[in-house]
Design an enzyme around this catalytic site. Sequence first.
Site, short mmCIF file in Angstrom:
data_model
loop_
_atom_site.label_atom_id
_atom_site.label_comp_id
_atom_site.label_asym_id
_atom_site.label_seq_id
_atom_site.Cartn_x
_atom_site.Cartn_y
_atom_site.Cartn_z
N ASP A 17 95.93 34.83 57.85
CA ASP A 17 94.86 35.73 57.40
C ASP A 17 95.47 37.09 57.09
O ASP A 17 95.35 38.04 57.85
CB ASP A 17 93.80 35.84 58.51
CG ASP A 17 92.52 36.49 58.01
OD1 ASP A 17 92.33 36.57 56.78
OD2 ASP A 17 91.69 36.89 58.85
N GLU A 96 89.02 36.35 46.96
CA GLU A 96 87.60 36.67 47.12
C GLU A 96 86.97 37.30 45.88
O GLU A 96 87.55 38.17 45.24
CB GLU A 96 87.43 37.63 48.31
CG GLU A 96 85.98 37.84 48.70
CD GLU A 96 85.82 38.04 50.19
OE1 GLU A 96 84.71 38.39 50.61
OE2 GLU A 96 86.80 37.84 50.94
N LYS A 132 86.63 32.68 47.26
CA LYS A 132 85.80 33.08 48.39
C LYS A 132 84.51 33.73 47.91
O LYS A 132 84.53 34.66 47.10
CB LYS A 132 86.56 34.05 49.30
CG LYS A 132 87.70 33.41 50.06
CD LYS A 132 88.43 34.41 50.92
CE LYS A 132 87.67 34.77 52.18
NZ LYS A 132 88.48 35.63 53.07
N THR A 156 82.57 32.55 52.85
CA THR A 156 82.91 33.52 53.88
C THR A 156 81.67 34.25 54.39
O THR A 156 80.56 34.02 53.91
CB THR A 156 83.96 34.51 53.35
OG1 THR A 156 84.43 35.33 54.42
CG2 THR A 156 83.38 35.39 52.25
N PHE A 178 82.74 33.08 61.11
CA PHE A 178 83.41 34.22 61.73
C PHE A 178 83.18 34.22 63.24
O PHE A 178 82.05 34.42 63.70
CB PHE A 178 82.88 35.53 61.12
CG PHE A 178 83.52 35.89 59.81
CD1 PHE A 178 84.09 34.94 59.00
CD2 PHE A 178 83.55 37.21 59.38
CE1 PHE A 178 84.68 35.26 57.79
CE2 PHE A 178 84.14 37.56 58.17
CZ PHE A 178 84.71 36.59 57.38
#
Length: 320
Positions: A17, A96, A132, A156, A178
């Site tokens: 990440d 993203e 994303k 996400t 998350f």
Amino acid sequence: MPNLLEQLKTHSTIVADTGDFASIKEYQPQDATTNPSLIFKAAGMQEYREVVDGVIARVKADSGSREEFLAEAMDNLFVAFGVEILKIVPGRVSTEVDARLSFDVRGAVDKARTLIDLYEQSGVDRERVLIKLSSTWEGILAAKILAKENIRCNMTLLFSFAQAVACAEAEVQLISPFVGRIMDWYKQHEGKDGYAPQDDPGVHSVTRIYNYYKKHGFSTEIMGASFRNAGEVLELAGCDLLTISPTLLQELQEGSGTVERKLDPKAALQQGEERMFLDEKTFRWMLNEDQMATEKLSEGIRLFAADAVKLERMILEKSA
């Protein structure tokens, strides 16, 4: 005995990440994920100045208005980092879509197509890219449209069971629930300093989603994300994928002990909940009734959008 990271890799696919190439090389993950916050951090590092300056110079030469220049520069910068990352990892990179398109189906679809086109122009097959998108109703609809074009998405900012169910029904490629941000919310609202890994609300959320998906045979991959400590990571050993920051990757690599598989598809057959079917009305109501998820989704979109604005300012300063 193998260290904790090596053992964890036997249970789950490990994803870095970060947008930092050096960290990715050091921990040898299968995949890597990026977002506006990570790219903003990496773009400000001296070792990546050449990547950033190269994008700005190339885009500036044929840009039109200020808005067109910024949009093109941002897209090219995200893809430039992604291309470099794919030279290191054997698998996929997640890139993203601007969080400011979280409630714009057409805008999100168009942006995803642009990013994929840029990757393909750079010689990268779309099979190696995950786009994303925020796990809003609109984001999920966009992912469903893109799937028909063989553009795979990573959903996400996912905090609730309703979001996970809707993503599975849309047959998206992957979700990123998350963990740490869920724990953050509960710590604040319950006045606690922390939770034991087995009691962590974020861990419970991902475990519930995992069991539901495996019981009903959904093909959507589950990637635990946003970890605050190594205990959360280890408590989800067996999750399809785990995306982990360099700091925690280092801690796991230096750690000793035995990693026990916590999530198992066979066990999920006995634990998962009954099948649900969500229309838009039901999805929005369930999300609204989940205060934590509603607040964290809204906050996450604002934070990613704010970092996108910071990145735009950096580009303008460098291009001056």
